[in-house]
Design a protein around this motif. Structure first.
Motif, PDB file in Angstrom:
ATOM      1  N   ILE A   1      43.335   0.447 -84.564  1.00 46.63           N
ATOM      2  CA  ILE A   1      44.806   0.800 -85.174  1.00 46.63           C
ATOM      3  C   ILE A   1      43.930   1.930 -86.298  1.00 46.63           C
ATOM      4  N   ASP A   2      44.641   3.185 -85.946  1.00 41.86           N
ATOM      5  CA  ASP A   2      44.423   4.357 -86.615  1.00 41.86           C
ATOM      6  C   ASP A   2      43.034   4.616 -86.710  1.00 41.86           C
TER       7      ASP A   2
ATOM      8  N   GLU B   1      49.226   1.420 -89.724  1.00 37.31           N
ATOM      9  CA  GLU B   1      48.828   2.634 -89.476  1.00 37.31           C
ATOM     10  C   GLU B   1      49.120   3.409 -90.499  1.00 37.31           C
TER      11      GLU B   1
END
Length: 192
Positions: A142-143, A188
């Motif tokens: 994630i991110d 995020e």
């Protein structure tokens, strides 16, 4: 030294079999047992903190926080404007201190946002939580952060990753209908 299967104290370091359950004792099984015990403690502490945070979040008073950044143990996170700060706490354990901040959506008293940080040693999140598959966690990025995601702590999802030798836990509601975001979008936003 303890038996890796039943946890019984072994008479001495040269014991070949556990006198209680009969398990064959090897240096590998003892090493695995010690590593498993430490790992279980870390995950158990995080789970307990998440549960305590949910309870605190339901009853704590708060003040409104606008889009802001917060720093925990030297790591900076973004706090979305939809969330009000409930509190920040340090929990001292016998082996480490865990710092976490709690937020709740300004229009909802049931959901929470948790950002927690704990110093650890390890090269990856998989070194710290090595039995993640048995705990129902999945690998996820994630991110740009490679970590582990766990959906078993309903109504929140927790994303764990390592940064600068710190275990980061971000717990978010699975879906925030009022602000039209899912857990991945919210995580995020928090990660900088």
């Amino acid at each position: 030294m303890k038996c890796p299967k039943c946890g019984a104290e072994l008479d001495n370091d040269l014991t070949a079999y556990c006198s209680k359950c009969g398990t064959k004792i090897t240096s590998k099984s003892v090493s695995r047992s010690k590593k498993s015990t430490i790992n279980k403690k870390v995950v158990a502490v995080i789970v307990v903190i998440v549960i305590v945070i949910i309870c605190i979040g339901l009853f704590a008073s708060s003040s409104l926080t606008q889009d802001s950044k917060t720093t925990i143990k030297g790591l900076t996170f973004n706090v979305p404007s939809e969330f009000e700060k409930i509190n920040n706490t340090n929990v001292n354990l016998s082996f480490e201190e865990i710092s976490y901040y709690l937020y709740k959506p300004s229009n909802n008293t049931e959901d929470i946002l948790l950002i927690g940080v704990m110093d650890v040693s390890g090269n990856s999140v998989y070194d710290v939580v090595y039995d993640y598959e048995m705990k129902g966690m999945d690998k996820k990025i994630i991110d740009g952060k490679e970590g582990l995601i766990s959906n078993e702590y309903n109504p929140i999802t927790v994303f764990y990753y390592l940064e600068d030798n710190k275990l980061v836990a971000i717990g978010v509601p699975n879906y925030l209908e009022d602000i039209d975001k899912n857990y991945s979008q919210l995580i995020e936003e928090v990660i900088i």
